[in-house]
Write a protein that holds these residues in place. Sequence first.
Motif, short mmCIF file in Angstrom:
data_model
loop_
_atom_site.label_atom_id
_atom_site.label_comp_id
_atom_site.label_asym_id
_atom_site.label_seq_id
_atom_site.Cartn_x
_atom_site.Cartn_y
_atom_site.Cartn_z
N UNK A 141 0.77 -1.03 -0.12
CA UNK A 141 -0.03 -0.10 0.05
C UNK A 141 0.87 1.27 0.15
N UNK A 142 2.10 1.13 0.25
CA UNK A 142 2.98 2.31 0.24
C UNK A 142 3.44 2.76 -0.88
N UNK A 143 3.19 2.00 -2.08
CA UNK A 143 3.58 2.31 -3.30
C UNK A 143 2.50 3.26 -3.87
N UNK A 144 2.67 4.30 -4.39
CA UNK A 144 1.38 4.95 -4.78
C UNK A 144 1.22 5.02 -6.33
N UNK A 145 2.51 4.82 -7.05
CA UNK A 145 2.34 4.86 -8.55
C UNK A 145 3.68 3.79 -8.99
N UNK A 146 3.60 3.48 -10.23
CA UNK A 146 4.58 2.47 -10.58
C UNK A 146 5.13 3.20 -11.72
N UNK A 147 6.63 3.19 -12.02
CA UNK A 147 7.38 3.68 -13.19
C UNK A 147 8.16 2.50 -14.00
N UNK A 148 7.66 2.35 -15.16
CA UNK A 148 8.50 1.57 -15.98
C UNK A 148 7.56 0.56 -16.43
N UNK A 149 8.04 -0.77 -17.02
CA UNK A 149 9.60 -1.23 -17.32
C UNK A 149 10.06 -0.61 -18.41
N UNK A 150 11.37 -0.91 -18.76
CA UNK A 150 11.83 -0.39 -19.82
C UNK A 150 11.49 -0.97 -21.42
N UNK A 151 11.28 -2.52 -21.58
CA UNK A 151 10.92 -2.95 -22.60
C UNK A 151 9.44 -2.98 -22.83
N UNK A 152 8.94 -3.08 -23.85
CA UNK A 152 7.31 -3.16 -24.00
C UNK A 152 7.17 -4.57 -23.46
N UNK A 153 7.97 -5.70 -24.03
CA UNK A 153 7.63 -7.02 -23.34
C UNK A 153 7.38 -7.12 -21.96
N UNK A 154 8.47 -6.55 -21.32
CA UNK A 154 8.33 -6.58 -19.82
C UNK A 154 7.05 -5.59 -19.32
N UNK A 155 6.88 -4.34 -19.89
CA UNK A 155 5.85 -3.53 -19.45
C UNK A 155 4.58 -4.12 -19.55
N UNK A 156 4.32 -4.47 -20.77
CA UNK A 156 2.97 -4.93 -21.15
C UNK A 156 2.55 -6.22 -20.61
N UNK A 157 3.50 -7.09 -20.23
CA UNK A 157 3.12 -8.37 -19.59
C UNK A 157 2.72 -8.06 -18.08
N UNK A 158 3.25 -6.85 -17.49
CA UNK A 158 2.57 -6.61 -16.32
C UNK A 158 1.43 -5.72 -16.17
N UNK A 159 0.80 -5.08 -17.38
CA UNK A 159 0.04 -4.18 -17.36
C UNK A 159 -1.45 -4.72 -17.05
N UNK A 160 -1.83 -6.13 -17.16
CA UNK A 160 -2.97 -6.50 -16.58
C UNK A 160 -3.25 -6.23 -15.10
N UNK A 161 -1.95 -6.60 -14.29
CA UNK A 161 -1.75 -6.64 -13.00
C UNK A 161 -2.03 -5.29 -12.38
N UNK A 162 -1.55 -4.33 -13.05
CA UNK A 162 -1.47 -3.02 -12.52
C UNK A 162 -2.81 -2.46 -12.73
N UNK A 163 -3.39 -2.77 -14.14
CA UNK A 163 -4.88 -2.23 -14.36
C UNK A 163 -5.92 -2.65 -13.43
N UNK A 164 -5.73 -3.93 -13.06
CA UNK A 164 -6.87 -4.62 -12.21
C UNK A 164 -6.76 -4.06 -10.83
N UNK A 165 -5.50 -3.86 -10.43
CA UNK A 165 -5.31 -3.42 -8.88
C UNK A 165 -5.55 -2.04 -8.83
N UNK A 166 -5.77 -1.09 -10.08
CA UNK A 166 -5.73 0.35 -9.96
C UNK A 166 -4.60 1.06 -9.48
N UNK A 167 -3.47 0.63 -9.89
CA UNK A 167 -1.95 1.30 -9.83
C UNK A 167 -1.57 1.81 -11.14
N UNK A 168 -1.42 3.04 -11.27
CA UNK A 168 -0.92 3.59 -12.54
C UNK A 168 0.23 2.92 -12.65
#
Lengths: 670, 393
Positions: B109-136
Amino acid sequence: MDETGRGGVIAIAAKRSSSAPGGLRQSARRSPNAQSGRRSANTMPKGLSSVVRVLPSDSSECHLGSFIDYTVNGLVVGNIYALLAVGLALIFGVANLINFAHGSVYTIGAYIGWACITCLHTPLPVTMLIVIAACGLVGVIIERVGLRPLQGSARIAPLLATIGISFVLDQLVQLVFSPDPRALPSELPNWQIAIGGGTIGALDILIAGIGLLSAAVLFAFLRFTKLGWAVRATAQDREAALQMGVDVNAVNSAVFAVASALGGLSGLLVGMYYNHIDPAMSFQATLKGVVAQVIGGVGNVPGAIAGSLVLGLIESYGIALLGTTYRNLFAFVLLIAILVWRPNGLFGGRAGTQAEPLTGTFIAPSRPLRVPRPALWMLVALAAALPLAIPSPYVLQTLTNAWLAAMLALSLTLMAGTAGQISLGHAALLSIGAYASALLALDLNVPTLLSVLAAGVVTGALGTLLIFPAFRLRGHYIAIATLAIGEIVGLVILNWESLTRGAIGVTGIPPLSVFGQDIYSAQAVYWLCLAVVIGLALLQMRLLGSHFGRTLRAIRDDDVAARCYGISLDRYKALAFAFGGFGAGISGAITAHLFSYLNYETFNSQVSLSALAIVILGGMGNVLGAIVGAVALVGLPEIFRVTTEYRVLIYGIALLLLIRFRPQGLLGTV
Amino acid sequence: MSEREDSGLVRHLGKILAAAAAWAFLGAMVLPAAQAQTSGEPVLIGVSGPLTGQNAQYGAQWKKGFDLALEEVNGKGGIKGRPLQYVFEDSQADPRQSVAIAQKFVSDPKIVVEVGDFSSTASMAASPIYQRAGLVQFGFTNSHPNFTKGGDYMWSNSISQADETPRLAKYAADLGLKRLAVLYLNTDWGRTSDKIFIDSAKGFGADVVASEGYQPDEKDFRSTLVRVRDAKPDGIVLISYYADGALIARQVRSVGLTQPIVAIGSVYSPKFIELGGEAAAGVYTESNFFPSDPRPEVQSFVTKFRARYNEEPDDFNAVAYDTIILLAAVMNQYGTDRKAIHDGLGLIKDVPSVIYGKATFNPETRRVAGAGAVYLVVKNGQFELWDGKKPGS
């Protein structure tokens, strides 16, 4: 695949004005009548690369000119591969080992050279001597610390040790010098010789000279000196050489020193050639060096040079025919062709006998740890109850990753451990499964549960088909072949744009769903993956206990004897690969739906290597071992996360210690 | 911790002592000053990016930009008096690790926003998790056209290819080039840029006569350049990063090609000139960020960067710096709640930015448009503003 033929052909009616060698700089200057080139296509084609092919219609001189240029360029790059391949060939010839750390020594050489030139301002000959001495020393240390203690253990142990050493060395270089690429300026005079339309420089000639000279010296050394005879005797039969009074350890040490010195020197020269060094350059270097020396004949020093030049030429002609993205495809298809038709290499001749073991010395024999059945069920119950006790999504996600890795490891442990076919390209199976399921779900709207199953079947079938030509190979050769097949799969995915969407990748892959219910939560995904792992593991245990498992082990331990008993090797290997492919395909498919995005790099060669590490850790052929190994190797880097920069270093050292002190793995080989 | 991590790293062997001393000194100076004005529970940004592996240098570049921005933000009182900090988790730009990191961040809960990842491979694989959790998920280097389509929690201030590439085509046309050969990095970024470039070049009256993709780990381009030569271009266009761009520029000259080279803004880095050597001379490029740009945002960034690191900043440093400044502005204005940051990104207007001048998001695309740019040319071993002279004239 590629639409070169349809759209983008440009016929250039203009004569090439000058391709005469005399015009050093001006030769390729655009001809004034180039504009008369007529565009036959009104739109650019969608094909990935080679969007334009030039057909010099009325000028055969142009054809010839380009051909000469492609040839020269092929030789120039082959020349660079040769420096690497010679060192690898030397080590393979004596230690019977593909030295995956060779590329790391090459990187170290480049950085030592950089430090000398930029900090100490040494002249080039002195720099070269320092690099040779330092890298020779590194080679001696690698042999003494990393490999000598492994004598007498399974043949796979030193191979893995070199992988571990390369992790450690690359990471050290990166920590000391930072990951940023650096310029390594050449101090050679900047004169150029015009050949065809291009030029070659002083450095090209120096590289060729050193390549040829070192091969000649090595050849003479091996043939005419007493120590050289000792080296060859050791290569042929270590025990016999020992009995004849050869100091085998000293020989090995000397060989590593020479090969590493050469490797370091090539790093320096190639770094100067491109004016570019970076810590990540080692893997590609090893890969190309290995391919080149297999083409020339494994362990054959003069052959390695010839093989490198052939590799360079084929790559260059490949680019000429289809485009730059096809370069490595040509390289690896050539490798497979050589392995299938001339496993001793183009220049191996009759002399290159296969020193591969007939019996199962590739695997460390040991008594597997017996885990009582109730304990197993306890473990399963614990794993299933875990999400209730620890609801942290991070822990569950990490364990889900471990289960996915375990599916891959189960598949690999069956092929490598039980059937004895070491695979270094296993990630390709994940890619096939992932793409199959993603595309089925996206393009044909197949429900995800069905598409995952279908992906397993597709992977089993396609994987077996791809590996089929390599069935006649053994030991190291099958490892190299699978490495190449893995790379080929990645490159085909990249280039087959109409099906796979090429470099853009597949986006918007739907999440897993069961009966219309999407599976999102970390807990649900965890349980699903756990269930699949347990299902696959039970099936595999059942198979191993049956006559199928016994037959596979018979093939692994002595394929000649197995064949004498009337076992059809190909059929059983195919069955093993089909079953293994199914499990790996499912793992890839689930991953695709979890990630929602996929491209050709999602499952790269690092994944293959870590799968192999998992299998070794758990014990070859050991079903429970594969799962335990997956949890350990996926979990450890996460535990080391606090130490960020040092994490890979620690991982490499842990791997080395494991190989040293427990080569049969945690739970023992089956 | 993040403030000091770099101080232990040895950058240049010859400057070990000087560098270490300077850094330790700076670190010691900076921290107490920052803490003097901020207190209480820190506001945490989660960073997922490569610190080891193939792309480790980009993670290192990010850090420099982040640290500089944090120093500035915390010097001005942080986020409503609380210090702003980041947690950098090393993903090696590997999707398997970025999803685990995503789970770690969303459940903290201390993390209020996320920045990254570098490559689209890494970023877009994680997107569904951030989207569902409501973390930018703020993917500031993710120019993949589909990145922000992953959901309304995916935001990016990376320069859009639709913005940058037509400008490159215009530059080539302004240089009087009519027949262009394109070499592009065969990744989602390069591939997208290449497509846009081909279309927009046509609009400016230039033809693309050859278009060659190459792999990121490619080192040898001689044969590729023969293909290029045979297409008889009058200009060579590079859609590359600085390292591969420099390699190509060198080899263009050694295979005897003399055509002018026009390279996309990603080559804008002092490293390009260092790696390219003499061959970099005369290369035309454009950049959203140019240290001699008189705009005050740029000047203040460049001065601070030089003072702290004793080197020239590049694009990656600038965009990383921008990102922290932007997020701090959003948090100061709209609060540090995850939802508040999401809403704030759509509302905030005209945040001072090194890259954009003033950054405002389009709430539909969740991207920033309108990056300014300057035409540059490499001269006398450095990037200089283009003097308007056409090649060969």
